[in-house]
Motif scaffolding. Structure first.
Motif, PDB file in Angstrom:
ATOM      1  N   MET A 199       0.843  -1.203   0.000  1.00  0.00           N
ATOM      2  CA  MET A 199       0.000   0.000   0.000  1.00  0.00           C
ATOM      3  C   MET A 199       0.879   1.254   0.000  1.00  0.00           C
ATOM      4  SD  MET A 199      -2.947   1.043   2.750  1.00  0.00           S
ATOM      5  CE  MET A 199      -3.842   2.576   2.594  1.00  0.00           C
ATOM      6  N   LYS A 200       0.540   2.222  -0.852  1.00  0.00           N
ATOM      7  CA  LYS A 200       1.336   3.444  -0.941  1.00  0.00           C
ATOM      8  C   LYS A 200       1.162   4.279   0.324  1.00  0.00           C
ATOM      9  CE  LYS A 200       1.115   3.972  -5.973  1.00  0.00           C
ATOM     10  NZ  LYS A 200       0.674   4.847  -7.074  1.00  0.00           N
ATOM     11  N   ASN A 201       2.282   4.846   0.805  1.00  0.00           N
ATOM     12  CA  ASN A 201       2.126   5.755   1.936  1.00  0.00           C
ATOM     13  C   ASN A 201       1.780   7.148   1.403  1.00  0.00           C
ATOM     14  OD1 ASN A 201       4.441   7.219   1.293  1.00  0.00           O
ATOM     15  ND2 ASN A 201       5.725   6.174   2.766  1.00  0.00           N
ATOM     16  N   ARG A 202       1.450   8.051   2.296  1.00  0.00           N
ATOM     17  CA  ARG A 202       0.916   9.344   1.875  1.00  0.00           C
ATOM     18  C   ARG A 202       1.949  10.182   1.135  1.00  0.00           C
ATOM     19  NH1 ARG A 202       0.280  12.913   7.389  1.00  0.00           N
ATOM     20  NH2 ARG A 202       2.362  12.608   8.215  1.00  0.00           N
ATOM     21  N   TYR A 203       3.234  10.000   1.446  1.00  0.00           N
ATOM     22  CA  TYR A 203       4.272  10.766   0.752  1.00  0.00           C
ATOM     23  C   TYR A 203       4.427  10.293  -0.691  1.00  0.00           C
ATOM     24  CZ  TYR A 203       5.475  12.522   5.389  1.00  0.00           C
ATOM     25  OH  TYR A 203       5.420  13.115   6.625  1.00  0.00           O
ATOM     26  N   GLU A 204       4.289   8.995  -0.891  1.00  0.00           N
ATOM     27  CA  GLU A 204       4.365   8.468  -2.253  1.00  0.00           C
ATOM     28  C   GLU A 204       3.188   8.984  -3.081  1.00  0.00           C
ATOM     29  OE1 GLU A 204       4.819   4.194  -4.625  1.00  0.00           O
ATOM     30  OE2 GLU A 204       4.543   4.218  -2.445  1.00  0.00           O
ATOM     31  N   ILE A 205       2.006   8.994  -2.470  1.00  0.00           N
ATOM     32  CA  ILE A 205       0.828   9.540  -3.167  1.00  0.00           C
ATOM     33  C   ILE A 205       1.052  11.019  -3.483  1.00  0.00           C
ATOM     34  CG2 ILE A 205      -1.630  10.076  -2.928  1.00  0.00           C
ATOM     35  CD1 ILE A 205      -1.808   7.587  -1.067  1.00  0.00           C
ATOM     36  N   ALA A 206       1.584  11.748  -2.492  1.00  0.00           N
ATOM     37  CA  ALA A 206       1.794  13.189  -2.652  1.00  0.00           C
ATOM     38  C   ALA A 206       2.796  13.497  -3.754  1.00  0.00           C
ATOM     39  CB  ALA A 206       2.260  13.802  -1.337  1.00  0.00           C
ATOM     40  N   LYS A 207       3.881  12.744  -3.822  1.00  0.00           N
ATOM     41  CA  LYS A 207       4.877  13.050  -4.862  1.00  0.00           C
ATOM     42  C   LYS A 207       4.287  12.818  -6.255  1.00  0.00           C
ATOM     43  CE  LYS A 207       7.370   8.660  -5.501  1.00  0.00           C
ATOM     44  NZ  LYS A 207       8.630   7.926  -5.351  1.00  0.00           N
ATOM     45  N   ASN A 208       3.430  11.785  -6.374  1.00  0.00           N
ATOM     46  CA  ASN A 208       2.840  11.498  -7.684  1.00  0.00           C
ATOM     47  C   ASN A 208       1.801  12.534  -8.105  1.00  0.00           C
ATOM     48  OD1 ASN A 208       4.386   9.204  -8.153  1.00  0.00           O
ATOM     49  ND2 ASN A 208       2.978   7.890  -7.018  1.00  0.00           N
ATOM     50  N   VAL A 209       1.270  13.273  -7.123  1.00  0.00           N
ATOM     51  CA  VAL A 209       0.367  14.388  -7.428  1.00  0.00           C
ATOM     52  C   VAL A 209       1.091  15.432  -8.266  1.00  0.00           C
ATOM     53  CG1 VAL A 209      -0.803  16.378  -6.376  1.00  0.00           C
ATOM     54  CG2 VAL A 209      -1.141  14.091  -5.430  1.00  0.00           C
ATOM     55  N   PHE A 210       2.411  15.523  -8.082  1.00  0.00           N
ATOM     56  CA  PHE A 210       3.181  16.584  -8.739  1.00  0.00           C
ATOM     57  C   PHE A 210       3.995  16.087  -9.939  1.00  0.00           C
ATOM     58  CE2 PHE A 210       2.223  18.246  -4.552  1.00  0.00           C
ATOM     59  CZ  PHE A 210       1.801  19.528  -4.864  1.00  0.00           C
ATOM     60  N   VAL A 211       3.636  14.917 -10.458  1.00  0.00           N
ATOM     61  CA  VAL A 211       4.223  14.492 -11.723  1.00  0.00           C
ATOM     62  C   VAL A 211       3.735  15.447 -12.796  1.00  0.00           C
ATOM     63  CG1 VAL A 211       4.263  12.677 -13.477  1.00  0.00           C
ATOM     64  CG2 VAL A 211       4.440  12.066 -11.052  1.00  0.00           C
ATOM     65  N   ASP A 212       4.653  16.066 -13.522  1.00  0.00           N
ATOM     66  CA  ASP A 212       4.281  17.092 -14.502  1.00  0.00           C
ATOM     67  C   ASP A 212       3.486  16.475 -15.646  1.00  0.00           C
ATOM     68  OD1 ASP A 212       4.473  19.879 -15.110  1.00  0.00           O
ATOM     69  OD2 ASP A 212       5.780  19.364 -16.772  1.00  0.00           O
ATOM     70  N   SER A 213       2.312  17.008 -15.913  1.00  0.00           N
ATOM     71  CA  SER A 213       1.476  16.482 -16.989  1.00  0.00           C
ATOM     72  C   SER A 213       0.549  17.579 -17.492  1.00  0.00           C
ATOM     73  CB  SER A 213       0.646  15.290 -16.496  1.00  0.00           C
ATOM     74  OG  SER A 213      -0.459  15.728 -15.734  1.00  0.00           O
ATOM     75  N   ILE A 214      -0.099  17.294 -18.628  1.00  0.00           N
ATOM     76  CA  ILE A 214      -1.104  18.229 -19.150  1.00  0.00           C
ATOM     77  C   ILE A 214      -2.488  17.577 -19.083  1.00  0.00           C
ATOM     78  CG2 ILE A 214       0.445  19.591 -20.587  1.00  0.00           C
ATOM     79  CD1 ILE A 214      -0.490  17.937 -22.992  1.00  0.00           C
ATOM     80  N   ASP A 215      -2.630  16.622 -18.176  1.00  0.00           N
ATOM     81  CA  ASP A 215      -3.910  15.959 -17.960  1.00  0.00           C
ATOM     82  C   ASP A 215      -4.894  16.963 -17.351  1.00  0.00           C
ATOM     83  OD1 ASP A 215      -6.072  14.426 -17.171  1.00  0.00           O
ATOM     84  OD2 ASP A 215      -4.847  12.758 -16.442  1.00  0.00           O
ATOM     85  N   LEU A 216      -6.052  17.125 -17.998  1.00  0.00           N
ATOM     86  CA  LEU A 216      -7.030  18.102 -17.505  1.00  0.00           C
ATOM     87  C   LEU A 216      -7.578  17.744 -16.132  1.00  0.00           C
ATOM     88  CD1 LEU A 216      -8.990  19.026 -20.746  1.00  0.00           C
ATOM     89  CD2 LEU A 216      -7.371  20.427 -19.480  1.00  0.00           C
ATOM     90  N   ASN A 217      -7.469  16.473 -15.746  1.00  0.00           N
ATOM     91  CA  ASN A 217      -7.886  16.079 -14.403  1.00  0.00           C
ATOM     92  C   ASN A 217      -6.987  16.699 -13.339  1.00  0.00           C
ATOM     93  OD1 ASN A 217     -10.063  14.445 -15.216  1.00  0.00           O
ATOM     94  ND2 ASN A 217      -8.666  12.764 -15.678  1.00  0.00           N
ATOM     95  N   ASP A 218      -5.778  17.088 -13.748  1.00  0.00           N
ATOM     96  CA  ASP A 218      -4.823  17.700 -12.824  1.00  0.00           C
ATOM     97  C   ASP A 218      -4.892  19.226 -12.853  1.00  0.00           C
ATOM     98  OD1 ASP A 218      -3.888  15.191 -12.125  1.00  0.00           O
ATOM     99  OD2 ASP A 218      -2.372  15.162 -13.708  1.00  0.00           O
ATOM    100  N   TYR A 219      -5.791  19.771 -13.654  1.00  0.00           N
ATOM    101  CA  TYR A 219      -5.845  21.217 -13.832  1.00  0.00           C
ATOM    102  C   TYR A 219      -6.301  21.901 -12.549  1.00  0.00           C
ATOM    103  CZ  TYR A 219      -7.182  25.786 -15.652  1.00  0.00           C
ATOM    104  OH  TYR A 219      -7.307  27.133 -15.861  1.00  0.00           O
ATOM    105  N   ILE A 220      -5.583  22.942 -12.160  1.00  0.00           N
ATOM    106  CA  ILE A 220      -5.938  23.740 -10.990  1.00  0.00           C
ATOM    107  C   ILE A 220      -6.280  25.143 -11.478  1.00  0.00           C
ATOM    108  CG2 ILE A 220      -5.159  24.690  -8.786  1.00  0.00           C
ATOM    109  CD1 ILE A 220      -5.450  21.661  -8.731  1.00  0.00           C
ATOM    110  N   GLU A 221      -7.503  25.568 -11.200  1.00  0.00           N
ATOM    111  CA  GLU A 221      -7.925  26.891 -11.653  1.00  0.00           C
ATOM    112  C   GLU A 221      -7.491  27.956 -10.653  1.00  0.00           C
ATOM    113  OE1 GLU A 221     -11.413  27.740 -14.274  1.00  0.00           O
ATOM    114  OE2 GLU A 221     -12.249  28.290 -12.327  1.00  0.00           O
TER     115      GLU A 221
END
Length: 270
Positions: free
Chosen positions: A1-23
């Motif tokens: 199971m991924k720990n919270r830091y692993e989840i957090a780092k993957n949040v910031f993988v650079d992408s142009i996925d619109l699901n990651d868009y922050i207005e």
């Protein structure tokens, strides 16, 4: 199971996925300006800014929002050569595919555009346009002159030259939209919203205002650099959490970890 830091780092993988868009206020303003410009009788619109200021995801968002209302197409990367580019344009205009070994008759393509003027308005989003040659840009201008095809041209602004001043853009662009690096406030909102979207409330609270100032100083508010920085910070946290938890502060991101990430990325010299 991924720990919270692993989840957090993957949040910031650079992408142009619109699901990651922050207005943010700045990105919303740029989007509204871009959408407003499309509705003007302009032939070409320039969207420019330094790498990492959000040009590609803005074009993606525009295409996604308007695809059911307008005839809009996104060219994410420049074609390998002129032949490939005009094959793609030919297919958009005529809705037919040419055999690969066939050259597009450019004069006929321009005339075709003139014939559909007033019947169709086609919008083509050109990302990474600094990679197109002056000759290609001249042909793109000629297509835009038909007023059947409108181009939104996205390109990088560099340290050593202002690309608006390049000869093949001077007389072409009727509207200019510049994307800039984030302010401290916007970057703070960006980091928090990215984490909160994944329900990482505790981690968001661990990054204090003084930490945000330090991160902003290192990254200069550039979103791509911010993603790299946050990825590295959480990667280091993940290591300590798994291997040396006694050295971790679970109430705040230690300054030394931010500095370690800065060293790793070359923002800080020993």
């Amino acid at each position: 199971m991924k720990n919270r830091y692993e989840i957090a780092k993957n949040v910031f993988v650079d992408s142009i996925d619109l699901n990651d868009y922050i207005e943010l206020d700045a990105s919303l303003s740029a989007y509204q300006q871009l959408e407003h410009s499309i509705n003007k009788p302009l032939k070409m619109i320039l969207l420019f800014g330094r790498p990492g200021t959000g040009k590609s995801i803005l074009l993606n968002r525009l295409q996604e929002k308007l695809k059911n209302q307008r005839e809009i197409y996104y060219f994410d990367t420049p074609a390998i050569n002129e032949k490939e580019f005009f094959h793609k344009v030919f297919k958009i205009l005529t809705k037919k595919t040419l055999p690969q070994n066939t050259e597009v008759n450019f004069s006929a393509l321009v005339n075709y555009c003139k014939n559909i003027r007033g019947k169709r308005e086609i919008i083509i989003l050109l990302d990474e346009a600094q990679m197109y040659s002056p000759e290609m840009m001249e042909k793109i201008r000629l297509l835009s002159d038909s007023r059947a095809v409108k181009f939104i041209v996205s390109l990088h602004k560099t340290e050593d030259e202002d690309l608006i001043a390049k000869e093949h853009f001077q007389s072409r662009i009727w509207e200019v939209i510049e994307l800039k690096n984030a302010t401290l406030e916007d970057q703070t909102t960006y980091i928090h919203k990215k984490l909160l979207k994944r329900n990482l409330f505790e981690l968001a609270n661990m990054i204090k205002p003084k930490d945000m100032k330090l991160i902003h100083r290192f990254t200069k508010g550039n979103y791509r650099e911010c993603n790299k920085m946050m990825f590295s910070i959480f990667e280091i946290c993940e290591y300590y959490d798994k291997n040396e938890p006694s050295k971790m502060n679970y109430k705040q991101i230690p300054k030394k970890i931010i500095e370690m990430a800065a060293l790793k990325l070359g923002y800080l010299n020993v």
